[in-house]
Write an enzyme that holds these catalytic residues in place. Structure first.
Site, PDB file in Angstrom:
ATOM      1  N   LYS A   1       0.858  -1.176   0.000  1.00 27.04           N
ATOM      2  CA  LYS A   1       0.000   0.000   0.000  1.00 27.04           C
ATOM      3  C   LYS A   1       0.902   1.236   0.000  1.00 27.04           C
ATOM      4  O   LYS A   1       1.466   1.609   1.017  1.00 27.04           O
ATOM      5  CB  LYS A   1      -0.916  -0.015   1.238  1.00 27.04           C
ATOM      6  CG  LYS A   1      -2.082   0.980   1.156  1.00 27.04           C
ATOM      7  CD  LYS A   1      -1.654   2.384   1.506  1.00 27.04           C
ATOM      8  CE  LYS A   1      -2.788   3.384   1.355  1.00 27.04           C
ATOM      9  NZ  LYS A   1      -2.306   4.785   1.504  1.00 27.04           N
TER      10      LYS A   1
ATOM     11  N   GLU B   1       9.043   1.582  11.401  1.00 27.33           N
ATOM     12  CA  GLU B   1      10.088   2.603  11.293  1.00 27.33           C
ATOM     13  C   GLU B   1       9.370   3.944  11.309  1.00 27.33           C
ATOM     14  O   GLU B   1       8.706   4.312  10.334  1.00 27.33           O
ATOM     15  CB  GLU B   1      10.911   2.411  10.018  1.00 27.33           C
ATOM     16  CG  GLU B   1      12.234   3.164  10.043  1.00 27.33           C
ATOM     17  CD  GLU B   1      12.103   4.579   9.514  1.00 27.33           C
ATOM     18  OE1 GLU B   1      12.068   5.500  10.367  1.00 27.33           O
ATOM     19  OE2 GLU B   1      12.041   4.768   8.306  1.00 27.33           O
TER      20      GLU B   1
ATOM     21  N   CYS C   1      13.857  10.614   7.154  1.00 26.23           N
ATOM     22  CA  CYS C   1      13.697  10.235   8.553  1.00 26.23           C
ATOM     23  C   CYS C   1      15.020  10.354   9.300  1.00 26.23           C
ATOM     24  O   CYS C   1      15.044  10.678  10.482  1.00 26.23           O
ATOM     25  CB  CYS C   1      13.126   8.832   8.667  1.00 26.23           C
ATOM     26  SG  CYS C   1      14.091   7.544   7.845  1.00 26.23           S
TER      27      CYS C   1
ATOM     28  N   GLU D   1       9.616  17.001  15.163  1.00 24.74           N
ATOM     29  CA  GLU D   1      10.245  16.602  13.905  1.00 24.74           C
ATOM     30  C   GLU D   1       9.687  17.475  12.783  1.00 24.74           C
ATOM     31  O   GLU D   1       8.540  17.303  12.369  1.00 24.74           O
ATOM     32  CB  GLU D   1       9.969  15.123  13.609  1.00 24.74           C
ATOM     33  CG  GLU D   1      10.620  14.651  12.321  1.00 24.74           C
ATOM     34  CD  GLU D   1      10.223  13.231  11.939  1.00 24.74           C
ATOM     35  OE1 GLU D   1      10.981  12.595  11.193  1.00 24.74           O
ATOM     36  OE2 GLU D   1       9.158  12.767  12.369  1.00 24.74           O
TER      37      GLU D   1
END
Length: 469
Positions: A164, A237, A271, A370
């Protein structure tokens, strides 16, 4: 663009528009899958599993054939990736080659077993066997690289998959699976598209045995909740807020170029990006001036398909709004905001200039959250031990780096950081197929890549043989 389910392209490809984040033009459309279509894809993967799991040699042969197919279609896939994600074409090509490097490594990896005991009366070994159907949910920042980190290990282990992709960047994934269908048996790789609800349907499906997800921590919690009733295996993750800590003996000539690229590659949508830099007070001006000068020289911002562009737009309006909010908040608190780089073209997309912020406090949102964009806060510290303790009290734990000429001291400090990967005089880099990757705390759990990644895509079997004669 149509999905592949059971080796057949299905759907009308008309449900959801995918736009170019630079021009805001529609690149293509994809279906928003229903629960029934998700079920069809999972059942196709389940039906293909027994034969695919049965032959390790055949899997290695197919993976090698996949590599040849991807080489033949690299230019087409790179342009499509650049158009839907926004990144410069050269970086899109590099992303494809990075995924292929992972593929080649797993295709070459031979089966092995660990011998625990080999005595006259008995032999005990462990082997890694396939899990079943793996649901793979990927993000929009590196659609092909991150898919490769999950897909190739899953296939090498003998699993079948349902992928997906992110709703803003599904096209390169769909096209990649379409061309791979030339050599991959029907049902081994299937795709489903749509909103986050489709990912939830996949994660909760009773015939899915494992879910591998990369994305935000908040959505990761939702995926974990969806998978929990079935006690599915999980690899998550999630978010990161990576610090780079410069020591008082740092080699700035070495560090600054790496810091700039580590912060602003892919418009900061990485990331593992350096998301905040901690500097001794006496080095603040040298660091801010050096980073500003280098970034101004390196970055030409524009559409990814334009020659000479080194930074594209951020991928979507929501991300642009989020980064802008954090920068504006820091400015209102007294930060000095240095926008750098050159802007080319007049495309109306989600463009932001590389931005370095000085005079920032570690507790401000620009440093504590973040930002996932081209904004880098510089934070002064006076007490190194206190700084490390404060970093360790935060929710994230993906990467951290320490920079100094006294390497032994830097190693000791880096190992004090509560992170999945610690670095000395460098920071992260492209995925290396031999090196496991993953986080701790709210940055997730499980590992991808390397032998550990293959182990995570497998289930451990103990075989004990009693010799009777």
């Amino acid at each position: 663009m149509r999905n592949v389910v059971g080796g057949i392209e299905i759907g009308e490809g008309v449900g959801r528009e995918v736009e170019d984040p630079a021009t805001l033009e529609i690149v293509d459309t994809v279906d928003v899958f229903t629960s029934k279509q998700v079920d069809l894809a999972v059942r196709a993967a389940r039906a293909a599993f027994p034969k695919w799991a049965a032959s390790s040699d055949e899997r290695r042969r197919v993976l090698s054939a996949c590599s040849a197919v991807l080489t033949a279609h690299e230019d087409e896939l790179a342009e499509l990736l650049s158009r839907e994600q926004g990144k410069p074409l050269a970086q899109a090509s590099s992303e494809l080659r990075g995924s292929q490097k992972i593929l080649d490594w797993y295709a070459d990896l031979e089966d092995s077993e660990a011998v625990l005991r080999d005595a006259p009366g008995e032999r005990i070994v462990t082997r890694h066997l396939p899990i079943g159907v793996v649901g793979i949910i990927t993000p929009w920042n590196f659609p092909i690289t991150i898919l490769g980190m999950k897909l190739w290990a899953s296939l090498r282990a003998g699993n079948t998959v349902v992928v997906k992709p992110a709703s803003t960047t599904p096209l390169s994934t769909l096209r990649m699976v379409q061309v791979l269908s030339e050599v991959v048996p029907a049902g081994v790789i299937n795709t489903v598209t749509g909103s986050g609800a489709v990912g939830g349907e996949l994660a909760s499906h009773p015939l899915v045995d494992k879910v591998s997800f990369t994305g935000s921590t908040g959505v990761g919690r939702e995926v974990m909740t969806a998978a929990a009733p079935g006690l599915k295996r999980l690899t998550l993750e999630l978010g990161g807020n990576d610090p780079a800590i410069l020591l008082d003996d740092v080699d700035l000539a070495h560090a600054l170029p790496i810091l700039v690229r580590g912060a602003f590659h892919n418009a900061g949508q990485v990331c593992q990006a350096i998301k905040r830099v901690f500097v001794p007070r006496r080095l603040e001006k040298d660091v801010v001036d050096g980073l500003t000068t280098l970034a101004d020289e390196l970055y030409v911002v524009g559409r990814g398909l334009t020659d000479g562009v080194t930074m594209g737009p951020v991928n979507n309006q929501s991300q642009k709004d989020s980064v802008t909010r954090l920068v504006d908040d820091a400015r209102s608190r007294g930060a000095l905001v240095h926008e750098v780089g050159t802007r080319v073209g007049d495309d109306p997309g989600y463009f932001l200039q590389p931005t370095i912020l000085s005079g920032v406090e570690a507790s401000w949102p620009i440093a504590a959250e973040e930002q996932f964009g081209p904004a880098l806060p510089i934070i002064v510290y006076d007490d190194l031990d206190r700084t490390i303790d404060e970093l360790n009290s935060g929710e994230f734990g993906l990467d951290g780096s320490v920079w100094g000429r006294d390497v032994d001291r830097a190693i000791d400090l880096s190992l004090r950081l509560h992170v999945g990967q610690s670095f000395v005089n460098t920071h992260a880099g492209p995925p290396d197929p031999e090196i496991p990757f993953g986080g701790v705390k709210a940055s997730g759990f499980g590992r991808e890549l390397g032998a550990q990644g293959l182990a995570e895509a497998s289930q451990l079997r103990v075989l004990k043989v009693q010799r009777t004669a």
